[in-house]
Design a protein around this motif. Sequence first.
Motif, PDB file in Angstrom:
ATOM      1  N   GLU A   1      -9.075  -0.778  -7.582  1.00  0.00           N
ATOM      2  CA  GLU A   1      -8.780  -1.403  -5.979  1.00  0.00           C
ATOM      3  C   GLU A   1      -6.502  -0.332  -6.728  1.00  0.00           C
TER       4      GLU A   1
ATOM      5  N   ASP B   1      -2.572   5.013  -0.938  1.00  0.00           N
ATOM      6  CA  ASP B   1      -3.104   5.785  -0.331  1.00  0.00           C
ATOM      7  C   ASP B   1      -3.759   6.600   0.088  1.00  0.00           C
TER       8      ASP B   1
ATOM      9  N   ARG C   1       8.515   3.123  -7.094  1.00  0.00           N
ATOM     10  CA  ARG C   1       7.602   4.169  -8.070  1.00  0.00           C
ATOM     11  C   ARG C   1       7.208   3.749  -9.557  1.00  0.00           C
TER      12      ARG C   1
ATOM     13  N   THR D   1      -6.415   3.552  -5.634  1.00  0.00           N
ATOM     14  CA  THR D   1      -6.779   3.582  -4.029  1.00  0.00           C
ATOM     15  C   THR D   1      -5.509   3.085  -3.360  1.00  0.00           C
ATOM     16  N   ARG D   2      -5.255   2.044  -3.549  1.00  0.00           N
ATOM     17  CA  ARG D   2      -4.118   1.177  -2.667  1.00  0.00           C
ATOM     18  C   ARG D   2      -3.029   1.922  -3.019  1.00  0.00           C
TER      19      ARG D   2
ATOM     20  N   VAL E   1       0.781  -1.207   0.353  1.00  0.00           N
ATOM     21  CA  VAL E   1      -0.105  -0.507   0.008  1.00  0.00           C
ATOM     22  C   VAL E   1       0.354   1.063  -0.141  1.00  0.00           C
ATOM     23  N   GLY E   2       0.623   2.334  -1.297  1.00  0.00           N
ATOM     24  CA  GLY E   2       1.494   3.726  -0.855  1.00  0.00           C
ATOM     25  C   GLY E   2       2.252   3.763  -1.379  1.00  0.00           C
TER      26      GLY E   2
ATOM     27  N   PRO F   1      -6.921   7.853   1.739  1.00  0.00           N
ATOM     28  CA  PRO F   1      -7.308   8.354   2.514  1.00  0.00           C
ATOM     29  C   PRO F   1      -9.289   7.284   2.771  1.00  0.00           C
ATOM     30  N   LYS F   2      -9.507   6.873   4.167  1.00  0.00           N
ATOM     31  CA  LYS F   2     -10.863   6.432   3.627  1.00  0.00           C
ATOM     32  C   LYS F   2     -11.778   6.869   3.033  1.00  0.00           C
TER      33      LYS F   2
ATOM     34  N   SER G   1       3.546   6.471  -4.396  1.00  0.00           N
ATOM     35  CA  SER G   1       5.010   7.735  -3.259  1.00  0.00           C
ATOM     36  C   SER G   1       6.098   7.167  -2.631  1.00  0.00           C
TER      37      SER G   1
END
Lengths: 303, 312
Positions: free
Chosen positions: B79, B86, B31, B82-83, B21-22, B88-89, B25
């Motif tokens: 999916e 990262d 990346r 958003t993963r 996740v993330g 925010p929900k 960045s």
Amino acid sequence: MTSAAALPRPRAAAATPSTSSVLPVLTVLGALGVVWYAAAAWLNAPQVIERVLSDRPGWGLADLLPLTWSMERPVLPAPHQVALDMWRSIVDWPLDSPRSLLFHTGVTAASTLVGFVMGTLLGLCLAVAIVHSRTLDRSLFPWIIASQTVPVLAIAPIVIVALGSMGLTGVFPKSVISMYLCFFPVTVAMVKGLRSPGVMELELMHTYAASAGHTFWKLRVPASLPFLFPSLRVGIAAALVGAIVAELPTGAQAGLGARLLTGSYYGNTVQIWSALVMSALLGLALTGAVAWTERRLTPGGRK
Amino acid sequence: MNALLALLSLAGIWTALQLPVGVASAGQPWRWAFFALLLALVVLAVATLRRLAALPPKGWQVRFATPLLFGLWVLLFWELLTRGFDVPKVLLPAPSVVWASLLQGAPTLQTDFVQTVLHSVLIGLALGSGLGFVVGVLIDRSPFLQRGLLPVAALASTVPLVGVAPIMVMWFGFDWHSKAAVVVVMTFFPMLVNTLAGLAASGHMERDLMRSYGAGYWRTLWSLRIPVALPFIFNALKINSTLALIGAIVAEFFGSPVSGLGFRISTEAARLNMGLVWAAIVVAAVAGSLLYAALEWVERRSTFWHPSIRMG
């Protein structure tokens, strides 16, 4: 005749009023007024009897009726009470005061119009893309139609919260919801309209050695206008609903939706009704404006 | 070629889902790998969709397969993005998060479904459409009333009728009765307008034939005019099924007992529990689509004689 498999139209088709229907319409509206007054008397009577008339023995209908039509917080306000409340909130307060109904109407109208413009542009772009790409037509278009069976307004709180967390407040999040509601009729109508030129017309353009751009601007776009404007009338009504609903979860700051919500919190029925009547008038004015533009832009075409 | 594309897609998806996740960045090499993979998947998505869309549109499998594949790709990119970033929900939860809350909140959502769909929507829809139909049949006999009511009903379609929600909540209380009342108000006019249009749709020839058979008003109505009006009536029902869900959900924003899809959406959005909000929306969306599909099925069964059904 409308085919049964036609695309889901969000609203019923508008009938064109003619001069011969003035008398019947007035009769119906008059009957509606009478029913409204009668219903107000009937619904408010128990409260009036309980609060005012219980300590006044020997009261009659002549005492009851005026009281039911002039209560402070009636179950159903009489039409003249609503009219008076609207008039007062327009005349007594300056335009920028949050107590002026016109201020709230302006807020709602602004986000409706911004959303309407954005939604129309989005709808047009999608329609052009769908008409020109077989892949999009087969993969995206079914989803656009299916998206209308979904209660799109339910996403209003999400959009408000999500955009609010990004620091976007005010008109823009509300317009996003209006946009979401009003792009659909435009897309569907424009896909139909841009495809409406027949083989004959397309082949004629071909014999003129017209480029794809020329065929688009000189044939497809003019042919689609009769489809575009009815969808715009539907779209602007949907945009207004979107703007009003979008004002509900924001915590009722400004706008007609906020007036509805504060009225319902404080049990101020007259305020609810005047906001409701105002939103109806706004809806009529906006649709009327679109219809007027349509008449100006398509002379000799549609009525 | 097709098998190769499918295999490549599956391999790419599997690799992408293994990424932490993330990742977008994270440090430089990660990346670039993420963006390269993303680009490859976009190319694969476009290629597979183009191939599928180019097939001849024969049979329902092909017609359904393309939008289905498109939907799956959209879910996948949702999916991945958003993963990878990262997100925010609060802003946008990943589909897997929504699915998890859907399973976790299933009992709550079930009571909400019963409250909103089975009570407010279905009862309100039946009452509102039924009333619109009956009034339509009644005023069909009076041209005067028709000319008076039709413009008013048409104007009602430009008015945001959902605004009656606070009034109905005040009159009928917080429970589903007030929501059903809002639905009745919203669904009445489309049904009225469409019923009148449908009843006027039978031609002179057919009506003259009925008269030559010696059929009275009710017989003509039952055997000729209502069957001819059915496509219009189903059109109104389909419009109304969407309006009814919207009306019920929005009415719950104005106050409701502690269940209902609209209540769930507004309270959980205020608590920033976006997984459950999206799950409630999925439930509402599925309910709306099922209602629509059911109406379409009944329509196909009852208007089998109509040209648009026979051809399709």
